[in-house]
Design a protein around this motif. Structure first.
Motif, PDB file in Angstrom:
ATOM      1  N   ARG A 283      21.669  25.841 -74.447  1.00 23.50           N
ATOM      2  CA  ARG A 283      20.832  25.926 -75.633  1.00 23.50           C
ATOM      3  C   ARG A 283      20.359  24.533 -76.063  1.00 23.50           C
ATOM      4  O   ARG A 283      21.022  23.526 -75.832  1.00 23.50           O
ATOM      5  CB  ARG A 283      21.611  26.572 -76.789  1.00 23.50           C
ATOM      6  CG  ARG A 283      21.988  28.035 -76.545  1.00 23.50           C
ATOM      7  CD  ARG A 283      20.767  28.937 -76.544  1.00 23.50           C
ATOM      8  NE  ARG A 283      21.136  30.338 -76.285  1.00 23.50           N
ATOM      9  CZ  ARG A 283      21.128  30.905 -75.094  1.00 23.50           C
ATOM     10  NH1 ARG A 283      20.807  30.186 -74.020  1.00 23.50           N
ATOM     11  NH2 ARG A 283      21.450  32.165 -74.945  1.00 23.50           N
ATOM     12  N   LYS A 284      19.210  24.495 -76.714  1.00 23.92           N
ATOM     13  CA  LYS A 284      18.662  23.253 -77.238  1.00 23.92           C
ATOM     14  C   LYS A 284      19.400  22.856 -78.524  1.00 23.92           C
ATOM     15  O   LYS A 284      19.831  23.732 -79.271  1.00 23.92           O
ATOM     16  CB  LYS A 284      17.178  23.416 -77.534  1.00 23.92           C
ATOM     17  CG  LYS A 284      16.352  23.801 -76.301  1.00 23.92           C
ATOM     18  CD  LYS A 284      14.918  24.071 -76.695  1.00 23.92           C
ATOM     19  CE  LYS A 284      14.107  24.581 -75.492  1.00 23.92           C
ATOM     20  NZ  LYS A 284      12.713  24.879 -75.849  1.00 23.92           N
ATOM     21  N   PRO A 285      19.510  21.548 -78.799  1.00 30.48           N
ATOM     22  CA  PRO A 285      19.149  20.397 -77.959  1.00 30.48           C
ATOM     23  C   PRO A 285      20.135  20.246 -76.802  1.00 30.48           C
ATOM     24  O   PRO A 285      21.336  20.470 -76.963  1.00 30.48           O
ATOM     25  CB  PRO A 285      19.249  19.219 -78.932  1.00 30.48           C
ATOM     26  CG  PRO A 285      20.248  19.661 -79.951  1.00 30.48           C
ATOM     27  CD  PRO A 285      20.086  21.133 -80.085  1.00 30.48           C
TER      28      PRO A 285
ATOM     29  N   PRO B  83      11.950   4.613 -73.764  1.00 28.77           N
ATOM     30  CA  PRO B  83      13.348   4.905 -74.144  1.00 28.77           C
ATOM     31  C   PRO B  83      13.897   6.080 -73.341  1.00 28.77           C
ATOM     32  O   PRO B  83      13.157   7.002 -72.984  1.00 28.77           O
ATOM     33  CB  PRO B  83      13.247   5.228 -75.632  1.00 28.77           C
ATOM     34  CG  PRO B  83      11.839   5.676 -75.841  1.00 28.77           C
ATOM     35  CD  PRO B  83      10.990   4.962 -74.830  1.00 28.77           C
ATOM     36  N   ALA B  84      15.185   6.050 -73.082  1.00 25.00           N
ATOM     37  CA  ALA B  84      15.816   7.031 -72.189  1.00 25.00           C
ATOM     38  C   ALA B  84      15.751   8.440 -72.759  1.00 25.00           C
ATOM     39  O   ALA B  84      15.502   9.409 -72.019  1.00 25.00           O
ATOM     40  CB  ALA B  84      17.268   6.638 -71.946  1.00 25.00           C
ATOM     41  N   ASP B  85      15.974   8.576 -74.077  1.00 23.88           N
ATOM     42  CA  ASP B  85      15.983   9.921 -74.669  1.00 23.88           C
ATOM     43  C   ASP B  85      14.609  10.578 -74.574  1.00 23.88           C
ATOM     44  O   ASP B  85      14.492  11.781 -74.313  1.00 23.88           O
ATOM     45  CB  ASP B  85      16.471   9.871 -76.116  1.00 23.88           C
ATOM     46  CG  ASP B  85      15.664   8.900 -76.964  1.00 23.88           C
ATOM     47  OD1 ASP B  85      14.857   8.135 -76.400  1.00 23.88           O
ATOM     48  OD2 ASP B  85      15.845   8.914 -78.201  1.00 23.88           O
ATOM     49  N   LYS B  86      13.555   9.781 -74.738  1.00 23.41           N
ATOM     50  CA  LYS B  86      12.203  10.341 -74.639  1.00 23.41           C
ATOM     51  C   LYS B  86      11.888  10.741 -73.193  1.00 23.41           C
ATOM     52  O   LYS B  86      11.283  11.796 -72.945  1.00 23.41           O
ATOM     53  CB  LYS B  86      11.185   9.307 -75.131  1.00 23.41           C
ATOM     54  CG  LYS B  86       9.768   9.860 -75.186  1.00 23.41           C
ATOM     55  CD  LYS B  86       8.796   8.834 -75.756  1.00 23.41           C
ATOM     56  CE  LYS B  86       7.376   9.411 -75.769  1.00 23.41           C
ATOM     57  NZ  LYS B  86       6.399   8.423 -76.315  1.00 23.41           N
ATOM     58  N   ALA B  87      12.302   9.905 -72.249  1.00 24.62           N
ATOM     59  CA  ALA B  87      12.046  10.213 -70.832  1.00 24.62           C
ATOM     60  C   ALA B  87      12.744  11.511 -70.414  1.00 24.62           C
ATOM     61  O   ALA B  87      12.161  12.352 -69.717  1.00 24.62           O
ATOM     62  CB  ALA B  87      12.516   9.047 -69.958  1.00 24.62           C
TER      63      ALA B  87
ATOM     64  N   ASN C 229      14.481  18.487 -77.087  1.00 27.27           N
ATOM     65  CA  ASN C 229      15.243  17.339 -77.592  1.00 27.27           C
ATOM     66  C   ASN C 229      16.570  17.232 -76.842  1.00 27.27           C
ATOM     67  O   ASN C 229      17.158  18.246 -76.435  1.00 27.27           O
ATOM     68  CB  ASN C 229      15.510  17.505 -79.085  1.00 27.27           C
ATOM     69  CG  ASN C 229      14.230  17.406 -79.899  1.00 27.27           C
ATOM     70  OD1 ASN C 229      13.285  16.733 -79.524  1.00 27.27           O
ATOM     71  ND2 ASN C 229      14.190  18.107 -81.029  1.00 27.27           N
ATOM     72  N   VAL C 230      17.037  16.000 -76.683  1.00 30.18           N
ATOM     73  CA  VAL C 230      18.278  15.777 -75.940  1.00 30.18           C
ATOM     74  C   VAL C 230      19.213  14.870 -76.735  1.00 30.18           C
ATOM     75  O   VAL C 230      18.779  14.104 -77.606  1.00 30.18           O
ATOM     76  CB  VAL C 230      18.005  15.146 -74.554  1.00 30.18           C
ATOM     77  CG1 VAL C 230      17.178  16.068 -73.690  1.00 30.18           C
ATOM     78  CG2 VAL C 230      17.341  13.785 -74.697  1.00 30.18           C
TER      79      VAL C 230
END
Length: 255
Positions: A23-25, A45-49, A57-58
């Motif tokens: 499930r997200k995130p 940035p790593a989270d955006k990639a 979202n991660v």
């Protein structure tokens, strides 16, 4: 080419969300090799990639053992160590730090109950994780990130799990059988009581009918009619009385 890659990633995500309940995130567990690869290839940035890869979202995680390993590698990995310190620390139960590979394998566990995506450039680690149900793998190739397709083991695991759901185990069959037998016994008892009550009602009705028939038969034998019929002669009697009065007193008749 980019469209095909996105379609393939969506298909893989559907597999893991539908079959393993992701499930997200999404939570991504990163090792030192992956953090180093991101910095070397300027994937920041790593989270955006990673959000672009997973279309959601991660949250990025690492472990204390990964940080300790990066520290041991020296100054060449100092930038990766600094970046890894900014990630969320996933809990591991190691009093003394172990290798990053062993730590990640233990954090994931037998069935990846925490639903981690694992991001690593270590091919040996990824091969081991392919034999664990429900572990999506992410790796980098130059300046691009890829979501690895589910392994044959994971697909077979899902297929076997579905087949088990369609068939009852011996214990489930025994529980089902016991419930069915108790229900049948209850229905038989209810039917027996109903039949007894119906028989009683029919016997009472038969007795009542027989009693009425006896009464009718006894009346017929005694020549008793149910409703005596009386001829009403009241009007004739009144006319006769008036005639007598007229004959006795002619003056009243003239009046």
């Amino acid at each position: 080419m980019k469209v095909k890659k996105q379609k393939r990633h969506r298909k893989i995500l559907t597999f893991y969300t539908a079959c393993f309940g992701f499930r997200k995130p999404f939570k991504v567990l990163c090792d030192g090799t992956f953090v180093h690869h991101l910095l070397t290839n300027r994937i920041t940035p790593a989270d955006k990639a990673l959000s672009n890869v997973l279309s959601a979202n991660v949250k990025l995680y690492t472990t204390r053992c990964v940080l300790a390993e990066l520290k041991r590698l020296g100054s060449s990995y100092s930038e990766a160590l600094e970046a890894a310190h900014k990630l969320i620390i996933a809990r591991c139960e190691h009093d003394k730090c172990v290798s990053a590979e062993a730590c990640i394998m233990e954090v994931v566990g037998e069935k990846n109950s925490e639903h981690f995506f694992v991001a690593s450039q270590d091919t040996d680690l990824r091969k081991k994780l392919q034999e664990v149900p429900g572990v999506p793998l992410i790796f980098g190739l130059r300046n691009a990130l890829f979501l690895e397709s589910p392994s044959a083991f994971q697909r077979e695991y899902v297929k076997t799990s579905e087949e088990r759901r369609l068939h009852m185990t011996e214990k489930e069959y025994q529980i089902f059988r016991d419930r069915a037998m108790s229900r049948l016994a209850g229905e038989e008892a209810t039917n027996t009581i109903t039949e007894i009550m119906e028989n009683r009602d029919s016997e009472e009705q038969t007795i009542n009918v027989q009693a009425v028939q006896r009464r009718i038969t006894s009346r017929d034998r005694m020549d008793i009619k149910d409703k005596p019929q009386f001829k009403r002669k009241r009007a004739k009697v009144i006319i006769y009385a008036l005639c007598c009065i007229c004959l006795l007193d002619p003056s009243k008749g003239e009046a």
